[in-house]
Write an enzyme that holds these catalytic residues in place. Sequence first.
Site, short mmCIF file in Angstrom:
data_model
loop_
_atom_site.label_atom_id
_atom_site.label_comp_id
_atom_site.label_asym_id
_atom_site.label_seq_id
_atom_site.Cartn_x
_atom_site.Cartn_y
_atom_site.Cartn_z
N ASP A 1 0.83 -1.20 0.00
CA ASP A 1 0.00 0.00 0.00
C ASP A 1 0.87 1.25 0.00
OD1 ASP A 1 0.92 -0.10 2.59
OD2 ASP A 1 -1.05 -0.17 3.53
N ASP B 1 -0.94 -6.41 -0.41
CA ASP B 1 -1.20 -5.75 0.87
C ASP B 1 -2.70 -5.56 1.09
OD1 ASP B 1 0.29 -4.93 3.02
OD2 ASP B 1 1.18 -3.21 2.00
N GLU C 1 9.72 -3.78 10.54
CA GLU C 1 10.05 -2.45 10.00
C GLU C 1 10.51 -1.50 11.09
OE1 GLU C 1 8.34 1.14 7.14
OE2 GLU C 1 7.15 -0.70 7.39
#
Length: 287
Positions: free
Chosen positions: A67, A106, A204
């Site tokens: 996304d 996603d 992340e």
Amino acid sequence: MTQLSAAQKPSDSSKALYGGKGTRRITIRDITTAKERGEKWPMLTAYDAMTASVFDEAGIPVMLVGDSAGNCHLGYETTVPVTLDEMTMLSAAVVRGTSRALIVGDLPFGSYQEGPVQALRSATRLVKEAGVGAVKLEGGERSHRQIELLVESGIPVMAHIGLTPQSVNAMGYRVQGRGEEAAQQLLRDAKAVQDAGAFAVVLELVPAELAAEVTRVLHIPTVGIGAGPETDAQVLVWTDMLGLTGGKVPKFVKKYADLREVMGNAAKAFAEDVVGGTFPLEEHSVH
């Protein structure tokens, strides 16, 4: 004789995710056995058929239709406005542009937060209409039930913990997992998505030492982005990696090219040829 660790042993070239000799689609089993062999592998984002075909030809084994397209291609300031319709269209294009890579689509913000049933409806669209081989969703313990139902329904799931861009309004863009309490929560999130059946997990913007610990603890592959060198795989947003993104990019990005300059120079050269009357020439004309 010195014994090589699993991470040091050369992979069977016929089975390697990157540089392997196979031409069939990469499967979830290929991904999980790569960790067993100690093989690291690359993942890139892709949002259109042409770019995806280039990466497929280069041997990239896994592509994420992220996304992040919201920021990179659709002009949104964050990923939050991206819709499931947009993700379905982009994912289908990437699938059409590839023949070997595993394509992960996603699930955008608002397409799974209501609960497992909504997540299943959304994921089913990406699988049936776009043809993706797996879906990705954000969240650790809070997404456990969604992951569990998707996996039970036959849809492979890549989880995403640490910095989760869809939660930017609540979390901001900052390193996740610093401090003992935050580190323990990230470990709980990692174990939760593994227990729910996720086949891999993105880490992340997580301290390298913590990401290394998570990688050691889990039996599923970890995919790092801003999480140090010890994860099982690495992913970058392709527009960052190829220097197309304007302005400042995150510290963890390594630029392998400067496409923004190349494209800008080419556009200027074309414009100057048109204005100067040197394009088109006879060789570019039909009669």
